[in-house]
Motif scaffolding. Structure first.
Motif, PDB file in Angstrom:
ATOM      1  N   UNK A   1      -8.534  -0.213   5.623  1.00 20.24           N
ATOM      2  CA  UNK A   1      -9.244   1.067   5.688  1.00 20.24           C
ATOM      3  C   UNK A   1      -8.326   2.158   5.147  1.00 20.24           C
ATOM      4  N   UNK A   2      -8.920   3.315   4.888  1.00 17.08           N
ATOM      5  CA  UNK A   2      -8.142   4.534   4.683  1.00 17.08           C
ATOM      6  C   UNK A   2      -8.276   5.356   5.956  1.00 17.08           C
ATOM      7  N   UNK A   3      -7.147   5.751   6.514  1.00 16.26           N
ATOM      8  CA  UNK A   3      -7.115   6.455   7.793  1.00 16.26           C
ATOM      9  C   UNK A   3      -6.833   7.936   7.603  1.00 16.26           C
ATOM     10  N   UNK A   4      -7.297   8.720   8.556  1.00 12.61           N
ATOM     11  CA  UNK A   4      -7.048  10.167   8.564  1.00 12.61           C
ATOM     12  C   UNK A   4      -6.351  10.536   9.861  1.00 12.61           C
ATOM     13  N   UNK A   5      -5.264  11.290   9.736  1.00  9.07           N
ATOM     14  CA  UNK A   5      -4.607  11.872  10.898  1.00  9.07           C
ATOM     15  C   UNK A   5      -4.799  13.377  10.817  1.00  9.07           C
ATOM     16  N   UNK A   6      -5.528  13.925  11.775  1.00  3.03           N
ATOM     17  CA  UNK A   6      -5.830  15.347  11.799  1.00  3.03           C
ATOM     18  C   UNK A   6      -4.589  16.146  12.218  1.00  3.03           C
ATOM     19  N   UNK A   7      -4.591  17.446  11.984  1.00  7.84           N
ATOM     20  CA  UNK A   7      -3.435  18.264  12.369  1.00  7.84           C
ATOM     21  C   UNK A   7      -3.096  18.176  13.853  1.00  7.84           C
ATOM     22  N   UNK A   8      -4.084  17.871  14.701  1.00  8.65           N
ATOM     23  CA  UNK A   8      -3.802  17.737  16.132  1.00  8.65           C
ATOM     24  C   UNK A   8      -3.331  16.335  16.515  1.00  8.65           C
ATOM     25  N   UNK A   9      -3.156  15.455  15.506  1.00  5.02           N
ATOM     26  CA  UNK A   9      -2.664  14.114  15.757  1.00  5.02           C
ATOM     27  C   UNK A   9      -3.734  13.075  15.978  1.00  5.02           C
ATOM     28  N   UNK A  10      -5.011  13.471  16.028  1.00  2.99           N
ATOM     29  CA  UNK A  10      -6.079  12.510  16.241  1.00  2.99           C
ATOM     30  C   UNK A  10      -6.241  11.629  15.002  1.00  2.99           C
ATOM     31  N   UNK A  11      -6.354  10.324  15.223  1.00  4.02           N
ATOM     32  CA  UNK A  11      -6.439   9.357  14.144  1.00  4.02           C
ATOM     33  C   UNK A  11      -7.839   8.760  14.078  1.00  4.02           C
TER      34      UNK A  11
ATOM     35  N   UNK B   1       0.866  -1.168   0.000  1.00  4.48           N
ATOM     36  CA  UNK B   1       0.000   0.000   0.000  1.00  4.48           C
ATOM     37  C   UNK B   1       0.899   1.212   0.000  1.00  4.48           C
ATOM     38  N   UNK B   2       0.832   2.038  -1.043  1.00  2.00           N
ATOM     39  CA  UNK B   2       1.716   3.201  -1.143  1.00  2.00           C
ATOM     40  C   UNK B   2       0.956   4.516  -0.972  1.00  2.00           C
ATOM     41  N   UNK B   3      -0.368   4.446  -0.837  1.00  2.00           N
ATOM     42  CA  UNK B   3      -1.172   5.661  -0.844  1.00  2.00           C
ATOM     43  C   UNK B   3      -1.031   6.470   0.425  1.00  2.00           C
ATOM     44  N   UNK B   4      -0.545   7.692   0.298  1.00  2.00           N
ATOM     45  CA  UNK B   4      -0.480   8.630   1.412  1.00  2.00           C
ATOM     46  C   UNK B   4      -0.517  10.041   0.834  1.00  2.00           C
ATOM     47  N   UNK B   5      -1.504  10.846   1.246  1.00  2.00           N
ATOM     48  CA  UNK B   5      -1.702  12.190   0.703  1.00  2.00           C
ATOM     49  C   UNK B   5      -2.060  13.147   1.845  1.00  2.00           C
ATOM     50  N   UNK B   6      -1.978  14.435   1.572  1.00  2.00           N
ATOM     51  CA  UNK B   6      -2.253  15.466   2.572  1.00  2.00           C
ATOM     52  C   UNK B   6      -3.070  16.577   1.933  1.00  2.00           C
ATOM     53  N   UNK B   7      -4.095  17.062   2.646  1.00  2.00           N
ATOM     54  CA  UNK B   7      -4.879  18.175   2.114  1.00  2.00           C
ATOM     55  C   UNK B   7      -4.345  19.506   2.627  1.00  2.00           C
ATOM     56  N   UNK B   8      -4.950  20.591   2.181  1.00  2.00           N
ATOM     57  CA  UNK B   8      -4.450  21.928   2.519  1.00  2.00           C
ATOM     58  C   UNK B   8      -4.627  22.276   3.986  1.00  2.00           C
TER      59      UNK B   8
END
Length: 265
Positions: A55-65, A37-44
């Motif tokens: 799953x696809x996971x999200x790490x918020x700017x405050x570190x919450x996963x 799995x190579x998918x890793x991206x970041x939004x603005x």
């Protein structure tokens, strides 16, 4: 086979005009070669999205996963200028012959969290959709029957498919591609141990002939470097496009190895 990945952060050396943090997508050494799995991206907004093949996971700017897209077998991710995240969902059916044993769909997650299918479930593997996007919104993908690779593109405003590179220009099957951060129509391609450059005219040039073994995700930066997840060396290597110079900028602890790389401010 299912695997669990973790997202870890490794500091990249502070070089003149280069202040970056690399986020490494790490896999156990035994799992990634045939099933990465190579998918890793970041939004603005600074949210990081990555795949663990479950799953696809999200790490918020405050570190919450949290889980951003549940129960999707996704290898690659893409993100557009509006913050929409794209990925595939591949399923093994266990019957039939060849590609008929599999089915796939393409999904999109909007910034509000809504997930919709933009390509509904179909038989076989996806072949005419690209998760590599350049700044102009053109998508790219490759097909490599019998290791004879053709690279295709499709602009955001046109449904017509164009051929960028015909078979015979690459030594092995293309593993991964990434679009230039500054030049629309320019791609960097993993071709066995090598990284090559492909432009919109179809010209293929060598960037570095021997970066390492089992090259996976790569990320071109705006400063003229390409960062490559060298799974075989448990390292992220910076390739200087101007002269092919290689520099190891991060290493992962055994028994883990990077399969994707993302550069962030």
């Amino acid at each position: 086979m299912k695997s669990r990945m973790s997202l870890r952060h490794a500091a990249v050396s502070k070089m003149p005009l280069l202040w970056l943090v690399a986020a490494l997508l790490l896999l156990p050494l035994r799992l990634a070669e045939a099933h990465p799995g190579v998918g890793i991206v970041r939004d603005r907004q600074g949210n990081v999205f990555y795949t663990d093949l479950v799953h696809v996971w999200r790490i918020a700017p405050d570190g919450k996963k949290s889980i951003a897209v549940r129960d999707v077998h996704t290898h690659e991710l893409a993100i557009d200028s509006l913050g929409n995240v794209y990925g595939e969902d591949n399923r093994y059916l266990g019957s039939g012959e060849g590609d008929d044993r599999y089915r796939h769909r393409i999904w999109r997650r909007s910034p509000n969290g809504r997930v919709t299918d933009i390509v509904p479930w179909r038989a076989g593997f996806w072949r005419e959709y690209g998760f590599v996007r350049d700044r102009a919104g053109t998508m790219y993908w490759s097909q490599c029957p019998a290791r004879r690779c053709t690279v295709y593109g499709r602009t955001a405003s046109d449904s017509a498919t164009i051929v960028l590179a015909a078979p015979g220009k690459f030594t092995t099957a293309i593993n991964w591609m990434a679009a230039s951060a500054t030049q629309p129509g320019v791609l960097y391609v993993v071709d066995g141990p090598a990284v090559r450059r492909l432009d919109s005219s179809g010209r293929v040039t060598m960037v570095a002939a021997d970066v390492g073994t089992n090259l996976m995700g790569l990320w071109p930066s705006a400063d003229g470097n390409v960062y490559v997840a060298v799974y075989g060396a448990r390292a992220v290597v910076r390739v200087r496009v101007a002269d092919g110079k290689l520099t190891t900028v991060a290493r992962s602890p055994a028994t883990w190895a990077p399969s994707g790389v993302l550069l962030a401010p």
